[in-house]
Design an enzyme around this catalytic site. Structure first.
Site, PDB file in Angstrom:
ATOM      1  N   MET A   7     -11.042  -6.183   5.529  1.00 57.39           N
ATOM      2  CA  MET A   7     -10.288  -5.255   6.374  1.00 57.39           C
ATOM      3  C   MET A   7      -9.933  -5.949   7.679  1.00 57.39           C
ATOM      4  SD  MET A   7      -9.852  -2.621   4.610  1.00 57.39           S
ATOM      5  CE  MET A   7      -8.907  -1.817   5.892  1.00 57.39           C
ATOM      6  N   SER A   9       2.746  -0.142   6.165  1.00 56.69           N
ATOM      7  CA  SER A   9       3.810   0.272   7.100  1.00 56.69           C
ATOM      8  C   SER A   9       4.871  -0.809   7.271  1.00 56.69           C
ATOM      9  CB  SER A   9       3.199   0.635   8.457  1.00 56.69           C
ATOM     10  OG  SER A   9       2.353  -0.416   8.898  1.00 56.69           O
ATOM     11  N   MET A  24     -12.190   3.922  -0.377  1.00 53.79           N
ATOM     12  CA  MET A  24     -12.846   4.131   0.919  1.00 53.79           C
ATOM     13  C   MET A  24     -13.582   5.472   0.809  1.00 53.79           C
ATOM     14  SD  MET A  24      -9.822   2.723   3.372  1.00 53.79           S
ATOM     15  CE  MET A  24      -8.562   2.787   2.102  1.00 53.79           C
ATOM     16  N   SER A  57       0.844  -1.202   0.000  1.00 52.69           N
ATOM     17  CA  SER A  57       0.000   0.000   0.000  1.00 52.69           C
ATOM     18  C   SER A  57       0.879   1.251   0.000  1.00 52.69           C
ATOM     19  CB  SER A  57      -0.891   0.033   1.249  1.00 52.69           C
ATOM     20  OG  SER A  57      -1.414   1.334   1.432  1.00 52.69           O
ATOM     21  N   ASP A  98      -4.835   3.328  -1.356  1.00 54.15           N
ATOM     22  CA  ASP A  98      -5.907   3.543  -0.372  1.00 54.15           C
ATOM     23  C   ASP A  98      -6.490   4.934  -0.549  1.00 54.15           C
ATOM     24  OD1 ASP A  98      -4.004   1.503   1.673  1.00 54.15           O
ATOM     25  OD2 ASP A  98      -6.111   1.123   1.219  1.00 54.15           O
ATOM     26  N   HIS A 129      -1.065  -1.179  -4.246  1.00 53.14           N
ATOM     27  CA  HIS A 129      -2.358  -0.896  -3.590  1.00 53.14           C
ATOM     28  C   HIS A 129      -2.494   0.594  -3.287  1.00 53.14           C
ATOM     29  CE1 HIS A 129      -5.837  -2.338  -1.232  1.00 53.14           C
ATOM     30  NE2 HIS A 129      -5.544  -1.396  -0.368  1.00 53.14           N
ATOM     31  N   ASP A 144      -6.289  -6.630   4.274  1.00 48.10           N
ATOM     32  CA  ASP A 144      -5.751  -5.264   4.324  1.00 48.10           C
ATOM     33  C   ASP A 144      -5.706  -4.712   5.742  1.00 48.10           C
ATOM     34  OD1 ASP A 144      -6.702  -2.230   2.484  1.00 48.10           O
ATOM     35  OD2 ASP A 144      -5.113  -2.639   3.927  1.00 48.10           O
ATOM     36  N   GLY A 145      -4.442  -4.591   6.251  1.00 50.65           N
ATOM     37  CA  GLY A 145      -4.295  -3.944   7.553  1.00 50.65           C
ATOM     38  C   GLY A 145      -3.566  -4.807   8.558  1.00 50.65           C
ATOM     39  N   GLY A 146      -2.449  -4.280   9.064  1.00 46.28           N
ATOM     40  CA  GLY A 146      -1.718  -4.988  10.119  1.00 46.28           C
ATOM     41  C   GLY A 146      -1.004  -6.234   9.649  1.00 46.28           C
ATOM     42  N   HIS A 194      -8.348   0.710  -3.877  1.00 42.87           N
ATOM     43  CA  HIS A 194      -9.293   0.462  -2.772  1.00 42.87           C
ATOM     44  C   HIS A 194      -9.994   1.770  -2.458  1.00 42.87           C
ATOM     45  CE1 HIS A 194      -9.509  -0.505   1.860  1.00 42.87           C
ATOM     46  NE2 HIS A 194     -10.709  -0.404   1.309  1.00 42.87           N
ATOM     47  N   MET A 218      -9.089   7.694   0.203  1.00 43.01           N
ATOM     48  CA  MET A 218      -9.974   8.004   1.322  1.00 43.01           C
ATOM     49  C   MET A 218     -10.585   9.399   1.159  1.00 43.01           C
ATOM     50  SD  MET A 218      -7.548   6.758   4.414  1.00 43.01           S
ATOM     51  CE  MET A 218      -6.668   5.200   4.300  1.00 43.01           C
TER      52      MET A 218
HETATM   53  C1  DX5 Z   1      -6.549   1.334   6.165  1.00 44.35           C
HETATM   54  C2  DX5 Z   1      -5.602   1.093   5.035  1.00 44.35           C
HETATM   55  C3  DX5 Z   1      -4.454   0.299   5.593  1.00 44.35           C
HETATM   56  C4  DX5 Z   1      -3.316   0.137   4.630  1.00 44.35           C
HETATM   57  C5  DX5 Z   1      -2.337  -0.886   5.142  1.00 44.35           C
HETATM   58  O1  DX5 Z   1      -7.587   2.098   5.763  1.00 44.35           O
HETATM   59  O2  DX5 Z   1      -6.263   0.393   3.993  1.00 44.35           O
HETATM   60  O3  DX5 Z   1      -4.970  -0.956   5.975  1.00 44.35           O
HETATM   61  O4  DX5 Z   1      -3.791  -0.241   3.436  1.00 44.35           O
HETATM   62  O5  DX5 Z   1      -1.932  -0.462   6.367  1.00 44.35           O
HETATM   63  P1  DX5 Z   1      -0.800  -1.196   7.208  1.00 44.35           P
HETATM   64  O6  DX5 Z   1      -0.210  -2.295   6.332  1.00 44.35           O
HETATM   65  O7  DX5 Z   1       0.195  -0.110   7.504  1.00 44.35           O
HETATM   66  O8  DX5 Z   1      -1.504  -1.736   8.399  1.00 44.35           O
HETATM   67 ZN    ZN Z   2      -6.547  -0.726   1.382  1.00 42.50          ZN
END
Ligand code: DX5
Ligand code: ZN
Length: 216
Positions: free
Chosen positions: A137, A198, A68, A8, A35, A33, A175-177, A66, A37
């Site tokens: 997510m 990250s 959002m 991302s 994001d 990817h 997606d996320g963490g 993606h 928003m």
């Molecule tokens: C949240 C984003 C995050 C991003 C990835 O809205 O969509 O999930 O893509 O974030 P990390 O990999 O830093 O958790």
């Molecule tokens: Zn995403």
């Protein structure tokens, strides 16, 4: 089972985005990817069409977008024209999801639906066969670097079972963490693709991190 990595760019260096895109081109990343928003659907504003247009000029990997955003329908063609290859909308904002998915496909993009952590998988049972991708997510959307939600593993198994039951060809993306530990368990649970922001861009050697993430 696929083991795709979609870094991302939310966590990339926006002071020199071209450098990070060239790094991704040369890396084992499968997709890039984005994001997007709008500050309404999620409590944050990130970036939009101009960033995708410029990245498209130098990217050699598919653009995994993606959305959002609260109202994706009017932006389907603009994102196609900007270079999106995969376009994912949130289940939670689409009153006419079947129509929206049809419009994405008509523009020649791969279709994706994203579920927030609280949204159950079974809501997709009557549309799963229209979907190229379901994005789960594993954090509450809006920010990178958040804590992984453990229930996601069970959700991947439920989604995989639905895909098998319906004989769909849908990929599961998370997606996320995502890191080495969560990534390994997610692939084992049946995920096909991992978004990592990250963990990749915050590491000393992003190319090495991507390479290792693919093999966890
Ligand atoms: C949240 C984003 C995050 C991003 C990835 O809205 O969509 O999930 O893509 O974030 P990390 O990999 O830093 O958790
Ligand atoms: Zn995403």
């Amino acid at each position: 089972m696929n083991r795709l990595i979609s870094p991302s760019i939310l966590s990339a260096d926006f002071n020199d985005l071209g450098k990070d895109i060239i790094m991704l081109n040369q890396s084992e990343a499968d997709w890039i990817h984005f994001d997007v928003m709008d500050g309404v659907f999620v409590p944050n504003i990130s970036f939009g069409l101009p960033v995708i247009q410029h990245v498209k000029k130098i990217a050699t990997k598919p653009l995994d977008v993606h959305l959002m955003i609260i109202n994706p329908d009017p932006f389907i063609k603009p994102f196609r024209d900007s270079g999106a290859d995969i376009l994912t909308v949130h289940y939670e904002v689409c009153n006419h999801l079947h129509r929206t998915i049809g419009a994405i496909r008509k523009e020649g993009m791969k279709t994706g639906v994203c579920l927030n952590p609280h949204t159950p998988v079974h809501l997709l049972e009557d549309i799963i066969n229209e979907l190229d991708l379901v994005l789960l997510m594993s954090v509450n959307p809006g920010f990178g670097g958040q804590k992984f939600i453990q229930n996601t593993y069970q959700k991947v198994v439920k989604l995989k079972n639905l895909i098998i039951e319906k004989k769909a060809n849908t990929l599961i993306e998370i997606d996320g963490g995502v890191n080495f530990e969560t990534g390994k368990l997610l692939f084992e649970a049946g995920a096909d693709a991992l978004v990592a922001g990250s963990f990749v861009f915050g590491s000393k050697d992003p190319m090495k991190t991507i390479k290792h993430l693919k093999k966890v």
